[in-house]
Design a protein around this motif. Sequence first.
Motif, PDB file in Angstrom:
ATOM      1  N   MET A   1       1.212  -1.415  -0.253  1.00  0.00           N
ATOM      2  CA  MET A   1       0.040   0.020   0.054  1.00  0.00           C
ATOM      3  C   MET A   1       0.846   1.098   0.100  1.00  0.00           C
ATOM      4  O   MET A   1       1.675   1.996   0.394  1.00  0.00           O
ATOM      5  CB  MET A   1      -0.740   0.235   1.171  1.00  0.00           C
ATOM      6  N   ARG A   2       0.041   2.557  -0.984  1.00  0.00           N
ATOM      7  CA  ARG A   2       1.614   3.730  -0.959  1.00  0.00           C
ATOM      8  C   ARG A   2       0.840   4.146  -0.109  1.00  0.00           C
ATOM      9  O   ARG A   2      -0.437   4.484  -0.473  1.00  0.00           O
ATOM     10  CB  ARG A   2       1.243   4.167  -1.973  1.00  0.00           C
ATOM     11  N   LEU A   3       1.932   4.841   0.966  1.00  0.00           N
ATOM     12  CA  LEU A   3       1.553   5.485   2.400  1.00  0.00           C
ATOM     13  C   LEU A   3       1.217   6.818   1.835  1.00  0.00           C
ATOM     14  O   LEU A   3       2.067   7.400   1.150  1.00  0.00           O
ATOM     15  CB  LEU A   3       1.936   5.648   3.560  1.00  0.00           C
ATOM     16  N   ARG A   4      -0.133   7.368   1.923  1.00  0.00           N
ATOM     17  CA  ARG A   4      -0.014   9.338   2.082  1.00  0.00           C
ATOM     18  C   ARG A   4      -0.587  10.245   2.575  1.00  0.00           C
ATOM     19  O   ARG A   4      -1.536   9.293   3.858  1.00  0.00           O
ATOM     20  CB  ARG A   4      -1.470   9.145   0.415  1.00  0.00           C
ATOM     21  N   THR A   5      -0.371  11.353   3.043  1.00  0.00           N
ATOM     22  CA  THR A   5      -0.718  12.275   3.372  1.00  0.00           C
ATOM     23  C   THR A   5      -1.608  12.828   3.071  1.00  0.00           C
ATOM     24  O   THR A   5      -1.453  13.865   2.577  1.00  0.00           O
ATOM     25  CB  THR A   5       1.044  13.283   4.712  1.00  0.00           C
ATOM     26  N   LEU A   6      -2.653  12.407   4.269  1.00  0.00           N
ATOM     27  CA  LEU A   6      -4.115  14.251   3.483  1.00  0.00           C
ATOM     28  C   LEU A   6      -3.955  15.333   3.912  1.00  0.00           C
ATOM     29  O   LEU A   6      -3.447  14.968   5.165  1.00  0.00           O
ATOM     30  CB  LEU A   6      -5.362  13.053   3.347  1.00  0.00           C
ATOM     31  N   ILE A   7      -3.514  16.169   3.267  1.00  0.00           N
ATOM     32  CA  ILE A   7      -3.438  17.437   3.453  1.00  0.00           C
ATOM     33  C   ILE A   7      -5.460  18.372   3.752  1.00  0.00           C
ATOM     34  O   ILE A   7      -5.721  18.592   2.895  1.00  0.00           O
ATOM     35  CB  ILE A   7      -2.984  18.466   3.025  1.00  0.00           C
ATOM     36  N   TYR A   8      -5.429  18.569   5.246  1.00  0.00           N
ATOM     37  CA  TYR A   8      -6.860  18.790   5.285  1.00  0.00           C
ATOM     38  C   TYR A   8      -7.086  20.470   4.632  1.00  0.00           C
ATOM     39  O   TYR A   8      -6.403  20.788   5.488  1.00  0.00           O
ATOM     40  CB  TYR A   8      -7.341  18.532   6.182  1.00  0.00           C
ATOM     41  N   ALA A   9      -7.059  20.806   4.168  1.00  0.00           N
ATOM     42  CA  ALA A   9      -7.591  22.211   3.725  1.00  0.00           C
ATOM     43  C   ALA A   9      -8.887  22.915   3.534  1.00  0.00           C
ATOM     44  O   ALA A   9      -9.576  21.983   3.732  1.00  0.00           O
ATOM     45  CB  ALA A   9      -7.403  22.600   2.398  1.00  0.00           C
ATOM     46  N   SER A  10      -9.039  23.849   4.473  1.00  0.00           N
ATOM     47  CA  SER A  10     -10.036  24.621   3.712  1.00  0.00           C
ATOM     48  C   SER A  10     -10.053  26.302   3.507  1.00  0.00           C
ATOM     49  O   SER A  10      -8.510  26.857   3.305  1.00  0.00           O
ATOM     50  CB  SER A  10     -10.775  24.739   5.497  1.00  0.00           C
ATOM     51  N   VAL A  11     -10.840  26.491   2.741  1.00  0.00           N
ATOM     52  CA  VAL A  11     -11.238  28.351   2.435  1.00  0.00           C
ATOM     53  C   VAL A  11     -12.089  28.665   2.809  1.00  0.00           C
ATOM     54  O   VAL A  11     -13.510  28.309   2.220  1.00  0.00           O
ATOM     55  CB  VAL A  11     -10.577  27.567   1.256  1.00  0.00           C
ATOM     56  N   PHE A  12     -12.291  29.570   2.803  1.00  0.00           N
ATOM     57  CA  PHE A  12     -13.352  31.246   3.794  1.00  0.00           C
ATOM     58  C   PHE A  12     -13.197  32.101   2.800  1.00  0.00           C
ATOM     59  O   PHE A  12     -12.342  33.316   2.677  1.00  0.00           O
ATOM     60  CB  PHE A  12     -13.444  30.913   4.464  1.00  0.00           C
ATOM     61  N   VAL A 114     -14.665  28.048  -5.262  1.00  0.00           N
ATOM     62  CA  VAL A 114     -12.762  27.721  -4.479  1.00  0.00           C
ATOM     63  C   VAL A 114     -12.442  26.481  -4.131  1.00  0.00           C
ATOM     64  O   VAL A 114     -13.343  25.117  -5.152  1.00  0.00           O
ATOM     65  CB  VAL A 114     -13.839  27.254  -2.617  1.00  0.00           C
ATOM     66  N   LYS A 115     -11.326  26.620  -4.364  1.00  0.00           N
ATOM     67  CA  LYS A 115     -10.249  24.446  -4.709  1.00  0.00           C
ATOM     68  C   LYS A 115     -10.047  24.001  -4.357  1.00  0.00           C
ATOM     69  O   LYS A 115      -9.524  24.660  -2.950  1.00  0.00           O
ATOM     70  CB  LYS A 115      -9.661  25.466  -6.306  1.00  0.00           C
ATOM     71  N   LEU A 116     -10.316  22.784  -3.563  1.00  0.00           N
ATOM     72  CA  LEU A 116      -9.511  21.974  -2.714  1.00  0.00           C
ATOM     73  C   LEU A 116      -8.808  21.145  -3.551  1.00  0.00           C
ATOM     74  O   LEU A 116      -9.379  19.670  -4.296  1.00  0.00           O
ATOM     75  CB  LEU A 116     -11.141  21.199  -1.858  1.00  0.00           C
ATOM     76  N   GLU A 117      -7.684  20.598  -3.519  1.00  0.00           N
ATOM     77  CA  GLU A 117      -6.766  19.905  -3.410  1.00  0.00           C
ATOM     78  C   GLU A 117      -6.858  18.728  -2.529  1.00  0.00           C
ATOM     79  O   GLU A 117      -6.642  18.205  -1.575  1.00  0.00           O
ATOM     80  CB  GLU A 117      -5.399  19.679  -3.948  1.00  0.00           C
ATOM     81  N   PHE A 118      -7.001  16.997  -3.234  1.00  0.00           N
ATOM     82  CA  PHE A 118      -7.547  16.216  -2.212  1.00  0.00           C
ATOM     83  C   PHE A 118      -6.632  14.193  -2.626  1.00  0.00           C
ATOM     84  O   PHE A 118      -6.417  14.753  -4.564  1.00  0.00           O
ATOM     85  CB  PHE A 118      -8.185  15.871  -1.679  1.00  0.00           C
ATOM     86  N   SER A 119      -6.667  13.516  -2.257  1.00  0.00           N
ATOM     87  CA  SER A 119      -6.091  12.480  -2.616  1.00  0.00           C
ATOM     88  C   SER A 119      -6.237  10.753  -2.124  1.00  0.00           C
ATOM     89  O   SER A 119      -6.577  10.783  -1.034  1.00  0.00           O
ATOM     90  CB  SER A 119      -4.087  11.952  -2.660  1.00  0.00           C
ATOM     91  N   THR A 120      -6.924  10.315  -3.221  1.00  0.00           N
ATOM     92  CA  THR A 120      -7.324   8.434  -2.277  1.00  0.00           C
ATOM     93  C   THR A 120      -6.123   7.825  -2.518  1.00  0.00           C
ATOM     94  O   THR A 120      -5.012   7.784  -3.374  1.00  0.00           O
ATOM     95  CB  THR A 120      -8.374   7.906  -3.690  1.00  0.00           C
ATOM     96  N   PRO A 121      -6.418   7.050  -1.403  1.00  0.00           N
ATOM     97  CA  PRO A 121      -5.285   5.814  -1.121  1.00  0.00           C
ATOM     98  C   PRO A 121      -5.186   4.337  -1.843  1.00  0.00           C
ATOM     99  O   PRO A 121      -6.631   4.874  -2.890  1.00  0.00           O
ATOM    100  CB  PRO A 121      -5.880   5.865   0.371  1.00  0.00           C
TER     101      PRO A 121
END
Length: 515
Positions: A1-12, A114-121
């Motif tokens: 399994m490739r482990l990723r760090t998910l960055i939780y971001a918020s934009v207001f 609003v733009k938010l980047e994320f990754s699936t594991p």
Amino acid sequence: MRLRTLIYASVFLLLASCGGKEPAVKPANPAIRVQLKEVDAFRARFEVSTIETAIVRYGVGTTESEARQMGQSVRTENNRTSTLTLTVENLLQDTDYILCAQGTGPAGEEGSVVKLEFSTPAGPSGLYSWEKARDAAPEFADISLITRGQHNYNPPLWTAERFAPHVSYQDADGGHWLFDAFLCTEGYDGVRGLTMSIQAGGRASAIKESWEELLDYWFRKGSTLDQLDQAVSAAASRIGNPHTPRYVVITLPDPIMFQNFSNKASSTTYWGTLDGEVMDFSRLEHQLKVYQWFIDQCRERFRALSPKYLELAGFYVLSEELPLAKSFYDSLGLSCDTADTWNAAYKRWESILPATAAYLKSCREGLYWIPYFCAPGHRVWKQLGFDMAWMQPNHYWDTANQHPMSRSVSAMRNYGLGMELEFEYSMVYDQMKNGRWGPDGAGSPTFTEADIPALRDRLREYMNAFKDNGFYGKRSVALYSGTDAFTQLGTSPDAQDREMYLEICNFIAGSELKK
């Protein structure tokens, strides 16, 4: 399994107010805030907070241009302020994504995007029918431990008749369903004399053939789960179909680092090969690979068995204590002592369990655990990724008063644990007659037939503590009854045994969680 760090971001983002002459009706100034709340291999959930927004338009893509098409929308409940959840399904695993979202006011006023980047594991290759049909891992009111008892092969097999007292019961009011779930558990390969759990004492660790033989025992046609399905079918013919599936949880053998855990110089490559590669349990990625292989084997074999009344709920961690690295406690702002971290470097649960929990979440399968009395790790079971956990009070065998019920109750209250009820054959008159002895918690032959009333009162302390402290009907219950004691109670010719069986049944079936 490739482990990723998910960055939780918020934009207001707030738009500047319009200049010039004040209109008769002030235009809305729509603004939204987006937070990533949960992501697995195929799905992501976002929480959206809005101000002066009637509609939120959104889109997800692997490029910003795809995401900016925003072909989906959801209406808010309140044009002034609102909070809603966006769920995006059918994502690709191990992929980088962009979410774009925009609020629109009641009169069509457009807010900023609003733009938010994320990754699936990484996750499984796909989902099975029962996994697709549910939103998350199942929770249940109660679970009965089905112990293979391979250390003595007595009795050797779980049959439909042996399962029957766990599945349903009969009283003066008729027939009733009993346990919602069944935990298939074993920690020993009796054929080879190998252990499946991390322990000191010199016993060698189980190998791949041990794990495969265990799979056959649970999933082979005509064997354990097939027999359980037949027991449920027989009960359904008498009392009607259950309202929910009967859930099944399968125990994961420990991926033990050493061939002999007591000897840190022993081999780490003893387990066997997978995909043509020798597994080396000094490597975290190999421990995770074997765990995932076993999980996927169970899922596929369950599909092939295709039981009518059962549903695979998830997996159970065999080790009843989980020492963790001090850095894990530090990251949570918690203190720890030597017991909390004992041999943690050779166990690596703080790395294995979150990664396994993430994989199971992608499968819509659960992760479950039952620590012994205040065992290392019980304070942080949620942070490790477990979906449900129960405390073992270990009070039934407590001849030295080392496990006061009050401490178990305190741990349950503080950390959200359920309770495990515990007893063995030493509480069954039909088993203890003719001078048989029962062991205490250390395995010493302590209990005789004369101790049964006191042991039954001790079990009642479990049930009374659960009720008196407000847990009954709110927390789940697990039942440990040794290798076969609950069946022995339910089938005993002794009237006192039958009364005790019904007392336990009424406690299990009377919970509001069953409604």
